[in-house]
Design an enzyme around this catalytic site. Structure first.
Site, short mmCIF file in Angstrom:
data_model
loop_
_atom_site.label_atom_id
_atom_site.label_comp_id
_atom_site.label_asym_id
_atom_site.label_seq_id
_atom_site.Cartn_x
_atom_site.Cartn_y
_atom_site.Cartn_z
N ARG A 48 30.19 43.41 48.71
CA ARG A 48 30.27 43.82 47.04
C ARG A 48 28.81 44.23 46.80
O ARG A 48 27.80 43.45 46.87
CB ARG A 48 30.79 42.47 46.36
CG ARG A 48 30.54 42.70 44.90
CD ARG A 48 31.12 41.65 44.11
NE ARG A 48 32.48 41.89 43.88
CZ ARG A 48 33.20 41.54 43.10
NH1 ARG A 48 32.84 40.92 42.02
NH2 ARG A 48 34.60 41.64 42.89
N HIS B 227 37.19 49.77 43.55
CA HIS B 227 37.46 48.48 44.04
C HIS B 227 38.85 48.43 44.65
O HIS B 227 39.94 48.03 44.00
CB HIS B 227 37.64 47.87 42.66
CG HIS B 227 37.56 46.26 42.68
ND1 HIS B 227 37.40 45.45 44.00
CD2 HIS B 227 37.65 45.18 41.69
CE1 HIS B 227 37.55 44.15 43.55
NE2 HIS B 227 37.42 43.99 42.22
N GLN C 281 41.30 45.18 44.88
CA GLN C 281 42.06 45.00 43.59
C GLN C 281 43.24 45.84 43.37
O GLN C 281 44.31 45.49 42.93
CB GLN C 281 40.96 45.18 42.39
CG GLN C 281 41.55 44.97 41.07
CD GLN C 281 41.73 43.48 40.69
OE1 GLN C 281 40.61 42.59 40.79
NE2 GLN C 281 42.84 43.05 40.32
N ASP D 295 40.65 47.35 31.50
CA ASP D 295 39.18 46.57 32.18
C ASP D 295 38.04 46.42 31.24
O ASP D 295 38.11 47.09 30.12
CB ASP D 295 38.96 47.25 33.54
CG ASP D 295 37.74 46.54 34.41
OD1 ASP D 295 37.45 45.49 34.03
OD2 ASP D 295 37.25 47.07 35.18
N CYS E 295 42.05 43.30 35.71
CA CYS E 295 41.76 42.59 36.74
C CYS E 295 41.07 41.50 36.92
O CYS E 295 40.78 40.70 37.84
CB CYS E 295 40.79 43.48 37.59
SG CYS E 295 39.12 44.17 36.39
N ARG F 267 45.83 38.80 45.08
CA ARG F 267 44.41 39.24 45.68
C ARG F 267 44.32 38.72 46.78
O ARG F 267 44.11 39.16 48.03
CB ARG F 267 43.07 38.93 44.64
CG ARG F 267 42.91 39.64 43.35
CD ARG F 267 42.66 40.89 43.59
NE ARG F 267 41.53 41.08 44.61
CZ ARG F 267 40.34 41.03 44.04
NH1 ARG F 267 39.94 40.78 42.78
NH2 ARG F 267 39.22 41.43 45.02
#
Ligand code: CP
Ligand code: NVA
Length: 295
Positions: free
Chosen positions: A82, A109, A112, A204, A244, A272
């Site tokens: 990340r 991402h 996700q 988001d 998310c 996830r």
């Protein structure tokens, strides 16, 4: 996607698929869901996750990315990253002999998006032909959703303010994919136009990690893009609301929508783990329980 659904339905079949495999996770940014779902996925398939907090010292600062890769590949089966810079991930992937997984960069991402479309498939059977709308910042999550929607043949609309549209090269990439799958990618500025008749509405945060210095500037620009009951009323009656997480409550989405009957945000969060199990199974070639092989 099929493997993700299978891992969710029959977790016991994958109980030892990563038996004794070590997977390292270097995170330059905070995380709740991504960290815990990777760790839970790895641990429940018999592997071990080694978490390295890089929030205080970015990767590449103490020693080069190439030198990190040449060390780590000798001890572990995969590297989960990340990062801020997307190039940190691509550079590591070029050098490392083992798989490198993007657990979020400033650009994308993808883990996700796989979980999100798994959630869409659970609700609607298939994403093909579905009207999927993302409202808000054309950010990392938006990029990965566009690419995944296109691959699955969905009609993807992005409703974002001027100057906050997704990156043109990713839009072009998604459109090229959509041309092959029968999907489409449509960019608009008007949030009401974006959500009209949508089957799924996604948003988001307006300000992603690393852009905190822009919070004050962005707040008024994104106000008309807030997903509230009024905006949701333009979607199809069966529409789902997606995020998310983490959400900034009553900023990009109201409590009423986030906690309302159309919200599937916690299904997304659960998925996830299942989606990442599938990814790990594909990359590390684990065997199902009962195959007689435990490698
Ligand atoms: N959605 C998501 O990636 O959450 P975290 O930042 O908590 O990992
Ligand atoms: N766009 C957000 C997603 C967090 C999961 C960020 O990058 O901060």
């Amino acid at each position: 996607m099929e493997l993700a659904h299978a891992a969710k339905a029959r977790p016991q079949e994958y109980r030892w698929a990563l038996d004794a495999k070590q997977i390292v996770m270097f995170f330059e940014k905070a995380s709740l869901r991504t960290r815990l779902t990777f760790e839970a996925a790895i641990n429940t398939m018999g592997g071990s996750a080694i978490f390295v907090d890089q929030t205080q010292s970015p990767l590449g600062e103490r020693e080069s990315l190439a030198d990190i890769a040449r060390n780590v590949e000798r001890w572990v089966s995969a590297i989960v990253l990340r990062t801020y810079a997307h190039e940190t991930i691509t550079e590591m992937a070029e050098v490392a002999a083992c798989p490198v997984i993007n657990a979020l960069s400033d650009l994308e991402h993808p883990c996700q998006a796989v979980a999100d479309f798994m959630t869409v498939e659970e609700r609607f059977g298939s994403a093909k032909g579905l009207k999927f709308t993302y409202v808000g910042d054309g950010n990392n999550v938006c990029h990965s959703l566009m690419l995944t929607a296109a691959q699955l043949g969905a009609h993807c609309t992005i409703g974002s303010p001027k100057n906050y549209a997704p990156k043109a090269d990713i839009v072009a990439q998604a459109r090229a994919i959509a041309n092959r799958t029968g999907g489409s990618v449509n960019l608009v500025n008007d949030p009401t136009v974006a959500v009209t008749d949508a089957d799924a509405i996604y948003t988001d945060v307006c300000t992603s990690m690393g852009f905190e210095h822009e919070v004050t500037k962005r707040a008024p620009i994104f106000k008309p893009y807030q997903v509230n009951e009024q905006l949701m009323s333009h979607a199809a009656p069966h529409a789902v609301f997606m995020h998310c997480l983490p959400a900034h409550r009553n900023a990009e989405v109201t409590d009423a929508v986030l906690d309302g009957p159309q919200s599937v945000v916690f299904e997304q969060a659960e998925n996830r783990m299942h989606a990442q199990k599938a990814l790990l199974l594909m990359l590390l070639g684990g065997k199902k329980q009962g195959s007689g092989i435990r490698d």
